[in-house]
Design a protein around this motif. Structure first.
Motif, PDB file in Angstrom:
ATOM      1  N   GLU A   1      -0.831   0.329   5.616  1.00 22.00           N
ATOM      2  CA  GLU A   1      -0.202   1.318   4.753  1.00 22.00           C
ATOM      3  C   GLU A   1      -1.228   2.204   4.059  1.00 22.00           C
ATOM      4  N   ASN A   2      -2.376   1.663   3.780  1.00 21.96           N
ATOM      5  CA  ASN A   2      -3.385   2.461   3.088  1.00 21.96           C
ATOM      6  C   ASN A   2      -4.760   2.132   3.647  1.00 21.96           C
TER       7      ASN A   2
ATOM      8  N   ARG B   1       3.805  19.421   7.115  1.00 24.24           N
ATOM      9  CA  ARG B   1       3.783  18.664   5.866  1.00 24.24           C
ATOM     10  C   ARG B   1       2.381  18.115   5.588  1.00 24.24           C
TER      11      ARG B   1
ATOM     12  N   ARG C   1      -2.875   2.693  -7.424  1.00 26.85           N
ATOM     13  CA  ARG C   1      -3.553   3.964  -7.140  1.00 26.85           C
ATOM     14  C   ARG C   1      -2.902   5.112  -7.887  1.00 26.85           C
ATOM     15  N   TYR C   2      -1.569   5.078  -7.952  1.00 26.23           N
ATOM     16  CA  TYR C   2      -0.855   6.155  -8.639  1.00 26.23           C
ATOM     17  C   TYR C   2      -0.522   5.692 -10.051  1.00 26.23           C
TER      18      TYR C   2
ATOM     19  N   GLU D   1      -2.601  20.887  -0.878  1.00 26.97           N
ATOM     20  CA  GLU D   1      -2.283  20.553  -2.265  1.00 26.97           C
ATOM     21  C   GLU D   1      -3.325  19.622  -2.873  1.00 26.97           C
TER      22      GLU D   1
ATOM     23  N   GLY E   1       0.817  -1.219   0.000  1.00 31.13           N
ATOM     24  CA  GLY E   1       0.000   0.000   0.000  1.00 31.13           C
ATOM     25  C   GLY E   1       0.844   1.260   0.000  1.00 31.13           C
ATOM     26  N   GLN E   2       2.021   1.183   0.652  1.00 29.86           N
ATOM     27  CA  GLN E   2       2.834   2.392   0.799  1.00 29.86           C
ATOM     28  C   GLN E   2       3.449   2.856  -0.518  1.00 29.86           C
TER      29      GLN E   2
ATOM     30  N   ASP F   1      -5.815  -1.797   6.514  1.00 27.19           N
ATOM     31  CA  ASP F   1      -4.511  -1.935   5.875  1.00 27.19           C
ATOM     32  C   ASP F   1      -3.538  -0.947   6.527  1.00 27.19           C
TER      33      ASP F   1
ATOM     34  N   ILE G   1       5.803   6.251  -1.043  1.00 29.03           N
ATOM     35  CA  ILE G   1       5.811   7.087  -2.240  1.00 29.03           C
ATOM     36  C   ILE G   1       4.597   8.002  -2.145  1.00 29.03           C
ATOM     37  N   GLN G   2       4.819   9.290  -2.348  1.00 32.66           N
ATOM     38  CA  GLN G   2       3.703  10.224  -2.256  1.00 32.66           C
ATOM     39  C   GLN G   2       3.667  11.133  -3.472  1.00 32.66           C
ATOM     40  N   PRO G   3       2.483  11.354  -4.024  1.00 33.56           N
ATOM     41  CA  PRO G   3       2.379  12.285  -5.143  1.00 33.56           C
ATOM     42  C   PRO G   3       2.692  13.691  -4.659  1.00 33.56           C
TER      43      PRO G   3
ATOM     44  N   ASP H   1       0.951   9.176   8.049  1.00 33.59           N
ATOM     45  CA  ASP H   1       2.217   9.764   8.499  1.00 33.59           C
ATOM     46  C   ASP H   1       2.078  10.306   9.918  1.00 33.59           C
TER      47      ASP H   1
ATOM     48  N   PRO I   1      -2.117  10.891   0.433  1.00 33.62           N
ATOM     49  CA  PRO I   1      -0.965  10.008   0.607  1.00 33.62           C
ATOM     50  C   PRO I   1      -0.378  10.025   2.017  1.00 33.62           C
ATOM     51  N   LEU I   2      -0.629  11.113   2.767  1.00 31.41           N
ATOM     52  CA  LEU I   2       0.004  11.185   4.087  1.00 31.41           C
ATOM     53  C   LEU I   2      -0.914  10.686   5.195  1.00 31.41           C
TER      54      LEU I   2
END
Ligand SMILES: Cc1cc2nc3c(=O)[nH]c(=O)nc-3n(C[C@H](O)[C@H](O)[C@H](O)COP(=O)(O)OP(=O)(O)OC[C@H]3O[C@@H](n4cnc5c(N)ncnc54)[C@H](O)[C@@H]3O)c2cc1C
Ligand code: SF4
Ligand code: SF4
Lengths: 651, 300
Positions: free
Chosen positions: B171-172, B215, A347-348, B222, A341-342, B169, A462-464, B195, B191-192
């Motif tokens: 991670e996501n 961040r 998704r990307y 963004e 997932g990370q 999950d 990984i982040q957009p 984090d 995406p964060l």
């Protein structure tokens, strides 16, 4: 009966934790044992000579060797007995290595257990019969399952050796993964230029019958005489009539069909020919995408086809082929990158797999060899490659190394620089594993001549970011965190067993490891054989392999088949079931439990009786356990023999 | 099936994140989940205790688990729940460690009572999404949050470590995403989402918070979000209360409301601002909500 017992030291393998001398001494007290000794290596030349001498000197009728597993040396010792003039079934083996010395350290307990195992073997041997092997004819045809480079190589070798070959491939064309590659390491020569001619050879070879879009449905029989039923899946096109002109593919209105061959980058039509060099070059319809097959409308392809080859009503077809040997060469599949997932795979849009990148690099790929980002078609400048995605990671159940990813990543960085000289590649790696011939030189070239920046460490996320990607990771050599901005991220996805390989292994009755890769007969000494006679392995179905090793294995498997077929007849195993007619009451229980269909009910003077088809019987003994009368007995493993062993231990 | 849980509000639920506690109780009431407060509960030790001594941490939690054991004797319970991920992590970690008999014995010795500690422990979020299901939530929605663009922020411990938390999950995660979508909001990919915001370093190292939470705010901006949605009192505080500090340190100009998901659930259920306690937020959501017709000024 005069029995001799030989207790092997196996160097320190056994003698280290078993008092072999004491075991031999104990054996002398067992019934009918007239000679017992310990010996350094029973399987060595002097060891075997000692057995032959003892047989002659002490006029032995039977021999027990206490040593390693029968899988290793039962055949060896049986030959020793034959050399000394004994029937080779007057031999028993007690496994005091795997079952004793390797599993326990207590010398006293081990010695006692080893003596007991020897005692059991002696009691069984006392009830052994002389058995004679019969002979049976073999069918000198071979089936190769899987048409990747390994299967192609094996098929061509066998065919050149004069054998009739049936090549079964489940995709519409042969070629496997290699046909999707752009260039190949370590020479960076064009993949289709070296594979293409071989594929054409397959198509043109008079000895090869090719079934693509086909899978093995069932396997019956045994070495020399397998009956394999192959399911030829409906292509909805009559391939005898189809000329591969491609008229239909240009007119098909269903243009959004997922393109399997291009790894789902870009689309194709519902009726398609997977790639220009496909073998056979025939059209087939994707039933899920075809408007006619899903909605009943359209039928354009049928109208435009000049040879009237379209068959919307075509059904799967079953064909049974009789062959004497089978080579499994079903290759591997690629790890599902969405499991991380990370990394945002799935998704990307611009996080893609290494195989998708190969398609982008390939002149026959969806972008005609121009590297374009899937999201906006722009040419990327900074490209990050991440190795070991789905390899060497226990947390996702893939602890093994996929073997070829380090090399293909290096290759891809070299090709990237060739395509786009002002690009910059970054490679996140764990270690570089490149042990083949000219391999280390190759990865160094990627770094030193092509300027790929190698960073040792895993990527955490990984982040957009502003239309690009921020790749965060650690540089474990510098001991600090790093962030790299990238336009495109390529995940070096690892290899896993081909889908459906477990089911195929079960049909073939061969073993597979915990990850689904097929198991070789011996990790060192039988790399292309399996534990099932007549079935061989080639290529990545046995574990991840690069092209040179896959081809070498294809050659080796073919050589094994040619050796097998160098005889006209094979000796049958006499260790099969046998029915005592007077006891059999014809209940049919044995017939219903036999997993191999080796028992048929016959009429004997008006009464039903079981009868064993000896060449089909695998000697598993299930029938013996099921028979309420004790009428069906497995030769060499009769109820009496097994009871004698149990009684020895328990009474 | 009606669900009944032993409820552990956690210290911040009675203070800094009173609005989370109140709106969570309201959400549960609306969904027919019965909450019974663990009587005389004590602080779980939060971050400091486990950083100093695992036994101390487990004993602080153990006492609460023991009381819940007694509650379960008295009536049938579906488990223990808490809105706070940090409390949740301490509860679950302790339960996990208690599987070791030696450790279990020590904890019982200190707590001075036998412990079963076998009730399932979950976050309110997990119960709503998994046990009750999103369909139940859908029935609650009277005033869908149409037009509201949000990013879900889970923080780093709601789903981690996966072996202990056993939720979504790592991670996501998608639980909040799905929940907010069900409430009618537009959920943007974020995406964060897992984090770290800097957590309790806010008291000692403001620079770290400015960097990490900054961040997250940047990324939310963004992504085009109107607001961030959290499920953790500490995350909410760092992003909301410290937003002006962060702006100053980073020379940024964020003005982004940071909601608890339970507050938004209340809004969507038509409860209005007062009962969802939106006035407790530091960055006022009022202009944002005013811009979204239909959600303003009911003042229930
Ligand atoms: C991105 C990438 C780049 C690579 N680049 C290189 C390189 O440059 N040089 C190099 O040496 N190696 C490279 N490799 C490795 C290379 O792909 C393999 O070494 C090679 O393909 C192995 O061949 P194979 O025949 O064993 O397996 P495969 O190519 O996987 O072929 C197996 C075939 O069997 C078929 N099949 C599977 N199951 C069944 C079934 N049940 N019934 C019928 N058919 C079945 C499949 O459809 C397939 O056609 C690369 C790999 C990847 C992922
Ligand atoms: S199906 Fe007909 S039109 Fe299509 S390639 Fe074959 S021959 Fe040509
Ligand atoms: S019938 Fe199916 S395959 Fe043929 S043209 Fe129409 S959609 Fe394409």
């Amino acid at each position: 009966m005069n029995i001799g017992v030989f207790v092997c030291h196996c160097g320190s393998n056994i003698a280290g934790t078993v008092d072999t001398e004491a075991v031999a001494k104990a054996a002398l007290s067992f019934r009918e044992v007239v000679f017992a000794t310990d010996t350094m290596y029973a399987c060595s030349e002097p060891g075997q000579a000692g057995i032959v001498d003892a047989i002659k000197t002490y006029d032995l009728d039977g021999v027990v060797v206490a040593s390693c597993t029968p899988r290793m040396h039962e055949a060896t010792f049986r030959r020793t007995l034959e050399r000394a003039g004994l029937n080779k079934y007057m031999f028993e083996m007690a496994n005091i290595r795997e079952h004793v010395s390797w599993v326990g350290k207590d010398m006293e307990a081990n010695t006692r257990k080893a003596s007991e195992l020897v005692h059991m073997a002696v009691e069984k041997l006392r009830r052994n019969d002389y058995l004679e092997a019969g002979e049976f004819e073999i069918n000198k045809r071979v089936m190769v399952i899987g048409g990747g480079v390994a299967g192609i190589q094996a098929a061509l070798d066998c065919a050149d050796g004069g054998l009739e070959v049936i090549l079964v491939e489940r995709e519409p064309s042969i070629g496997g993964k290699m046909s999707k590659l752009d260039k190949t390491f370590p020479t960076v020569d064009c993949s289709s230029c070296i594979l293409g001619p071989k594929m054409v050879d397959v198509a043109q070879h008079p000895n090869i019958t090719l079934y693509t879009l086909s899978e093995v449905d069932s396997v019956k029989g045994f070495v020399g005489n397998f009956d394999v039923t192959v399911r030829r899946k409906a292509a909805y096109v009559d391939w005898d009539a189809c000329t591969g002109c491609g008229e239909c593919t240009t007119k098909c209105p269903s243009k959004k069909t997922p393109d399997r061959f291009n790894e789902f980058i870009g689309n194709t039509t519902a009726i398609n020919i997977p790639f220009p060099q496909a073998i056979p070059k025939k059209a087939s319809i994707n039933a899920d995408a075809c408007i006619k097959l899903t909605k009943g409308k359209c039928g354009v392809c049928a109208k435009v086809c000049p040879t009237e080859a379209i068959r919307f009503d075509q059904q799967d077809e079953l064909i049974t082929e009789r062959v004497g040997a089978i080579i499994a060469a079903t290759g591997y599949d690629l790890f599902d990158f969405t499991k991380y997932g990370q990394y945002g795979g799935g998704r990307y849009p611009d996080v893609i797999t290494s195989m998708q990148y190969e398609r982008l690099l390939s002149a026959s790929g969806p972008t005609e060899g121009h590297i374009k980002r899937p999201s906006d078609g722009a040419e990327p400048k900074d490209i990050v490659f991440i190795q070991c995605v789905g390899s060497r990671d226990k947390s996702i159940g893939r602890p093994y190394c996929s073997g070829f990813c380090c090399m293909y990543t290096a290759k891809q960085t070299i090709l990237t620089k060739d395509h786009m000289p002002d690009s910059q590649s970054y490679v996140f790696y764990m270690d570089i594993r490149s042990p083949g011939k000219n391999y280390d030189e190759f990865t160094r070239r990627a770094m030193e001549e092509y300027g790929a920046r190698y960073i040792r460490g895993r990527v955490s996320a990984i982040q957009p970011k502003n239309g690009r990607y921020l790749v965060k990771g650690a540089d474990t050599l510098l001991g600090q965190q790093v962030e790299v901005e990238a336009d495109l991220v390529v995940l070096a996805v690892g290899a896993e067993a081909a889908k459906g390989s477990n089911e195929l292994a079960e049909k073939l009755r061969i073993s597979y490891d915990p990850y689904g890769f097929f198991m070789e007969g011996h990790p060192k000494l039988k790399p292309v054989e399996t534990n099932t006679a007549g079935i061989y392995l080639a290529g990545s179905c046995q574990g991840p392999k690069d092209i040179p090793s896959s081809v070498a294995q294809g050659d080796a498997a073919a050589a094994k088949v040619l050796v097998l077929f160098s005889k006209d007849k094979l000796a049958s195993d006499p260790q099969v079931s046998n029915v005592k007619l007077v006891r059999c009451i014809g209940c049919g229980k044995c017939e219903s439990v036999c997993p191999f269909g080796a028992i048929e009910m016959v009429d004997f003077r008006g009464m039903p009786k079981a009868s064993v088809i000896e060449t089909v019987c695998q000697g598993c003994g299930v029938c013996t356990a099921a028979c309420p009368q004790g009428a069906i007995q497995l030769r060499h493993f009769t109820d009496n023999q097994i009871l004698a062993e149990v009684n020895t231990l328990c009474l | 099936m009606s669900l009944c849980y032993a409820y552990y509000p956690g210290c911040s639920g009675l203070g800094t994140s009173l609005e989370y506690d109140i709106s969570t109780r309201a959400l549960c009431r609306n969904l027919g989940i019965e909450l019974v407060d663990i009587p005389d509960w004590n602080c779980c030790g939060s971050t400091p205790a486990h950083a100093v001594d695992h036994l101390l941490s487990a004993c602080l939690v153990g006492r609460n688990l023991g009381i819940a054991d007694d509650m379960a004797e008295a009536r049938e319970l579906d488990g223990i729940i808490t809105p706070c991920p940090s409390c949740l992590k301490n509860l679950k970690t302790t339960q996990y460690r208690l599987a070791d008999p030696e450790f279990h014995r020590k904890v019982e010795l200190v707590v001075g009572r036998p412990l079963r500690a076998d009730l399932p422990i979950k976050s309110v979020l997990q119960v709503v999404v998994e046990d009750l299901g999103l369909q139940a939530l859908a029935q609650l929605v009277k005033a869908p949050l149409a037009g509201l663009k949000v990013v879900p922020y889970y923080g780093c411990i709601m789903v981690r470590p996966p072996r202990i938390m056993q939720f979504d999950d790592p991670e996501n995660p998608m639980a909040l995403d799905n929940l907010l979508t069900e409430l009618g909001a537009e959920v943007l990919p974020f995406p964060l989402k897992t984090d770290c915001c800097g957590a309790s370093l806010g008291t000692t190292r403001k620079d770290v918070i400015a960097k990490l939470s900054g961040r997250i705010l940047d990324a939310a901006e963004e992504a085009g979000a109107d607001a961030i949605v959290t499920a953790c009192p500490l995350c909410q505080m760092n992003l909301d209360m410290r937003q002006s500090q962060i702006n100053k340190a980073n020379h940024s100009g964020h003005n982004m409301p940071v909601f608890y998901y339970s507050q938004l659930a209340g809004l969507a259920a038509g409860q209005g601002e007062t009962s969802t306690m939106l006035d407790k937020l530091c960055v006022s959501p009022r202009p944002l909500l005013a811009a979204l017709a239909g959600h303003t000024g009911e003042g229930a």
